[in-house]
Design an enzyme around this catalytic site. Structure first.
Site, short mmCIF file in Angstrom:
data_model
loop_
_atom_site.label_atom_id
_atom_site.label_comp_id
_atom_site.label_asym_id
_atom_site.label_seq_id
_atom_site.Cartn_x
_atom_site.Cartn_y
_atom_site.Cartn_z
N ASP A 249 -56.35 -104.54 38.43
CA ASP A 249 -55.48 -104.14 37.53
C ASP A 249 -54.72 -102.93 37.96
OD1 ASP A 249 -54.28 -102.60 35.28
OD2 ASP A 249 -55.88 -102.47 33.96
N LYS B 247 -46.18 -100.81 32.85
CA LYS B 247 -45.65 -99.62 33.11
C LYS B 247 -44.38 -99.64 34.08
CE LYS B 247 -50.09 -96.89 31.92
NZ LYS B 247 -49.53 -96.64 30.63
N PHE C 120 -60.21 -97.70 32.35
CA PHE C 120 -59.09 -97.61 31.34
C PHE C 120 -58.19 -98.86 31.65
CE2 PHE C 120 -55.30 -96.60 29.45
CZ PHE C 120 -55.68 -96.12 28.16
#
Length: 425
Positions: free
Chosen positions: A245, A274, A160
């Site tokens: 990531d 985030k 994801f």
């Protein structure tokens, strides 16, 4: 902690001067006037502090999701709010047509923290991934000598990395990619955790291997310890970039600044998002050495809001907090408690539980409940978590959660599992 956890009520939430709107009314209006691209739990949050949030009717919940790690430092963290207030009173946006006085301190501190030369700031995690794709392709053409248009990027199954058109082109989640073609070419998907498959997929056209050190959305899947070291060896031998990531796994979630630290691997580039914005605004970045990011020249990539003054103030504060605060130690200490407590539930309604730092993926027996059902039952008991796929849920409370509150939240999970087992008997 007060004994009124999850039981309090008040007439209004949010702005005390605003008219009272019930949870039912809020949800009804949202369902009528909002696109249905999410399926939220029936909770309408009005306030937050630390690891706790309060809904519009005054009920308190322990937040065990933390915005998918965007709120690592807790709701309304005083240091982050102070930094935001100071910057809001000065200047928030100049665009990258000019420098601002927060830009250099931000990019310098972030690069230094992970031992790289340069930072390319953007806004969202998906933008950081898109940035990495562009940079890897340009690097392949200009540095490695791959023929123009032939560059390939190897990615892991179950990944994801976001939901942009390019990123969904290498997703294996039908909800993410179904009905959104035609898809962007140039990607090879191999099983996560299988270094041999990566080795087979890499050839002279390989620009990069893009991987999450821990797959969050997939259910907090932690690969074997030799996986990332093998990828590093393959990329070194085949002259491809290794891009980590760390949007969800980085900035303290696993008890280290980056999850790659657990195996001692240094990738060619890190992707952050985030938590980099401190839960205040979207901030993301690609961080790499000049030999990688130097392929991007003026006009070839950017964002009006990327590296804005408010983002810089937040990002540099996050870096300082990680270096000086208790957050990494909290994640390690409480993560061990989380790991130990979850072991108690395996065999008692839980099929398996995976943890790393203050992060867990829990596979519930599907004969007892779906992940969604478990989340709804936990919300009724004052704990907010989120399901991911099937009967899997994940826990990622803010790194400021107390040991007492973490144990209380796990007690609620145990109580829900006991209720489910009793109902199935």
């Amino acid at each position: 902690m007060s004994d009124t956890r999850g039981l309090g009520r008040r007439e209004t939430g949010g702005d005390p001067a605003a008219p009272a709107i019930s949870t039912t009314d809020h949800i009804g209006l949202a369902e009528t006037h909002s696109a249905h691209n999410y399926n939220p739990l029936p909770v309408v949050i009005a306030e937050g502090e630390g690891a706790w949030v309060t809904d519009v009717e005054g009920r308190r919940y322990l937040d065990c999701l933390a915005g998918y790690s965007a709120i690592n430092f807790g709701h309304r963290n005083p240091e982050l709010l102070a930094a935001a207030h100071r910057q809001l009173e000065r200047v928030t946006l100049t665009s990258r047509a000019f420098y601002n006085d927060q830009f250099a301190p931000f990019v310098t501190s972030l690069a230094d923290m992970v031992g790289k030369d340069q930072v390319l700031p953007m806004n969202t995690g998906a933008e950081a991934v898109e940035t990495a794709i562009k940079v890897a392709r340009r690097w392949a053409y200009e540095v490695k000598g791959v023929p123009d248009g032939d560059a390939t990027i190897i990615v892991a199954g179950g990944n994801f990395h976001g939901r942009t058109t390019t990123i969904i082109s290498f997703s294996q989640d039908p909800d993410a990619y179904g009905g959104f073609g035609p898809y962007t070419p140039g990607f090879r998907v191999v099983p996560f955790g299988d270094a041999d498959a990566v080795e087979d997929a890499v050839d002279s056209t390989a620009a990069a291997v893009l991987v999450e050190p821990v797959q969050g959305e997939a259910g907090v899947i932690v690969p074997e310890p030799d996986y990332l070291p093998r990828l590093r060896e393959i990329c070194d031998r085949e002259r491809a970039l290794l891009i980590a990531d760390e949007v969800q796994s980085g900035l303290g979630r696993t008890g280290t600044v980056v999850a790659c630290e657990h195996t001692g691997v240094e990738p060619d580039a890190y992707l952050f998002g985030k938590a980099l914005g401190g839960g205040v605004l979207p901030v993301s970045a690609m961080v790499a050495d000049e030999e990688v990011l130097g392929v991007i020249k003026p006009g070839q990539h950017g964002s009006t809001f990327g590296g804005n003054a408010l983002a810089g103030a937040m990002g540099r504060t996050v870096v300082r907090m990680l270096r000086e605060g208790p957050y990494l130690e909290n994640a390690r200490t409480l993560g061990e408690i989380l790991r130990t407590r979850l072991k108690e539930f395996v065999g008692g309604g839980v099929l398996s539980a995976r943890t790393i730092g203050l992060w867990a993926g829990i596979d519930v027996d599907p004969s007892l409940a779906t992940g969604r059902d478990l989340c709804e039952r936990l919300a009724e008991r004052g704990v907010l978590v989120k399901d991911t796929h099937g009967s899997t849920i994940r826990l990622s409370p803010p790194l400021v959660v107390s040991e007492e509150d973490l144990n209380w939240g796990l007690d609620q999970l145990g109580a829900v599992l006991a209720d489910l087992r009793a109902g199935a008997a």
